[in-house]
Design an enzyme around this catalytic site. Structure first.
Site, mmCIF file in Angstrom:
data_model
loop_
_atom_site.group_PDB
_atom_site.id
_atom_site.type_symbol
_atom_site.label_atom_id
_atom_site.label_comp_id
_atom_site.label_asym_id
_atom_site.label_seq_id
_atom_site.Cartn_x
_atom_site.Cartn_y
_atom_site.Cartn_z
ATOM 1 N N LYS A 1 0.792 -1.236 0.000
ATOM 2 C CA LYS A 1 0.000 0.000 0.000
ATOM 3 C C LYS A 1 0.823 1.286 0.000
ATOM 4 C CE LYS A 1 -3.389 -0.881 -0.628
ATOM 5 N NZ LYS A 1 -3.718 -1.431 -1.989
ATOM 6 N N SER B 1 -4.623 3.115 4.014
ATOM 7 C CA SER B 1 -4.808 2.457 2.720
ATOM 8 C C SER B 1 -4.917 0.937 2.912
ATOM 9 C CB SER B 1 -3.622 2.803 1.807
ATOM 10 O OG SER B 1 -3.789 2.241 0.545
ATOM 11 N N HIS C 1 7.191 -7.141 -2.596
ATOM 12 C CA HIS C 1 7.047 -6.609 -1.235
ATOM 13 C C HIS C 1 8.073 -7.255 -0.302
ATOM 14 C CE1 HIS C 1 3.445 -4.541 -2.269
ATOM 15 N NE2 HIS C 1 2.656 -5.589 -2.293
#
Ligand code: A3P
Length: 324
Positions: free
Chosen positions: A86, A167, A138
């Site tokens: 995010k 988010s 990630h």
């Protein structure tokens, strides 16, 4: 009991989506979805997730997959786009696509959007991508393949943790994560790092400690919002492109929030949107939405954590909204 019923309803909704919309997606991607749905939530980590060596990862990442990633054969010219979830992954990926592959359709890169998602694609799929490969991930610094010859580049995009938390909260209700708690509850898990992706602070600080490495470019979401053209030029230069003002402007035009929201090539966002009951992947795209979520008490607790983790590291974020 209520939770089990709700979870089953979500699974059924997901299966319907899988069989209709997902039919356009490769089998491998469907497998990832199935795998994610077969993981469990726990009391400590009430999100679908995997756990590898104590690290809490998204539910589609198994131990086997992580092992494959760490032994992945990099090639000279490979570029990893790295983010904590995010933080603007899709944005960075679209900027890179516009800089590096402006004429290419992203259909072949369907796994993950504008550039392939390293964490989701198979070895074979990644091997089939011609050099230079741009792959988003990630994964924390310690788990990514690295080359001693500095043949691989990494672009890390960090975003202020308050907006990341907000988010992520909106994102977490999708069946992939299946979180069904309140914002207040979510924030506690986020602050403890009991969430897929692990601790935001561990992630960002590990990469920050390498910000001076010559093959790492450390960027901030807030700087992109403030002056996208300058940041595009910095990214282009890091990747070895000579970009004029006009070329940078052309990239900016395609990568504003509004442009991306109306861009029909944003497959990943459309895909994720299908999974949301309400809201969307490209949700607000602003700095400062945290003000609409944090209570005074939550801010006090969060600021203490922020200071205890970031003070003395040299890493600072802007939390105020700036004009685009
Ligand atoms: P919000 O939920 O705050 O709107 P990721 O791609 O890592 O999942 O990050 C998603 C976040 O990046 C969302 O934040 C999304 O709106 C934001 N984002 C995506 N494209 C953007 C753009 N062009 N400009 C600003 N923010 C963008």
């Amino acid at each position: 009991m209520k939770n089990v019923v709700e979870s089953n309803i979500k699974k059924m909704a997901f299966q319907v989506a899988r069989n209709t919309f997902f039919k356009e997606y490769p089998e491998h991607f469907k497998d990832l979805c199935e795998r994610a749905l077969n993981t469990s939530k726990t009391k400590e980590i009430p999100f679908l997730h995997s756990k590898v060596n104590g690290l809490i990862l998204p539910p589609y990442m198994t131990e086997e997959q992580v092992r494959i990633y760490t032994t992945f054969q990099t090639r000279p010219g490979d570029v990893f786009l790295v983010t904590y979830p995010k933080s603007g992954t899709t944005w960075l990926a679209e900027i890179i696509r516009c800089i590096a592959q402006p004429k290419e359709s992203d259909k072949e890169n369907l796994i993950g959007g504008p550039v392939p998602t390293f964490d989701m694609a198979t070895q074979e799929q990644l091997e089939a991508v011609p050099s230079p490969r741009y792959m988003s991930t990630h994964l924390p610094f310690s788990l990514l393949p690295r080359s001693s010859e500095h043949e691989v580049k990494y672009i890390y995009l960090a975003r202020n943790p308050k907006d990341v938390a907000v988010s992520y909260f909106h994102f977490s209700s999708m069946p992939f994560l299946n979180f069904d708690g309140t914002w207040e509850e979510f924030l506690q898990y986020f602050m403890k790092g009991n969430i897929p992706g692990g601790s935001y602070f561990d992630h960002v600080l590990e990469w920050w400690s390498h910000q001076d490495d010559e093959n790492i470019l450390f960027l901030k979401y807030e700087d992109l919002k403030k002056d996208l053209k300058s940041q595009v030029k910095i990214i282009a230069e890091f990747l070895g492109f000579k970009f004029s003002d006009e070329e940078a402007k052309a990239v900016v035009k395609q990568c504003t929030f509004q442009a991306m929201k109306s861009n029909s090539n944003q497959d990943i966002s459309k895909f994720v949107d299908k999974l949301f009951k309400k809201g969307s992947h490209l949700r607000k795209g602003i700095v400062g939405d945290w003000k609409n979520h944090f209570s005074d008490e939550q801010l006090e607790e969060f600021d203490k954590l922020y200071q205890s983790r970031l003070n003395g590291t040299g890493l600072k974020f802007e939390f105020q909204s700036v004009a685009e």
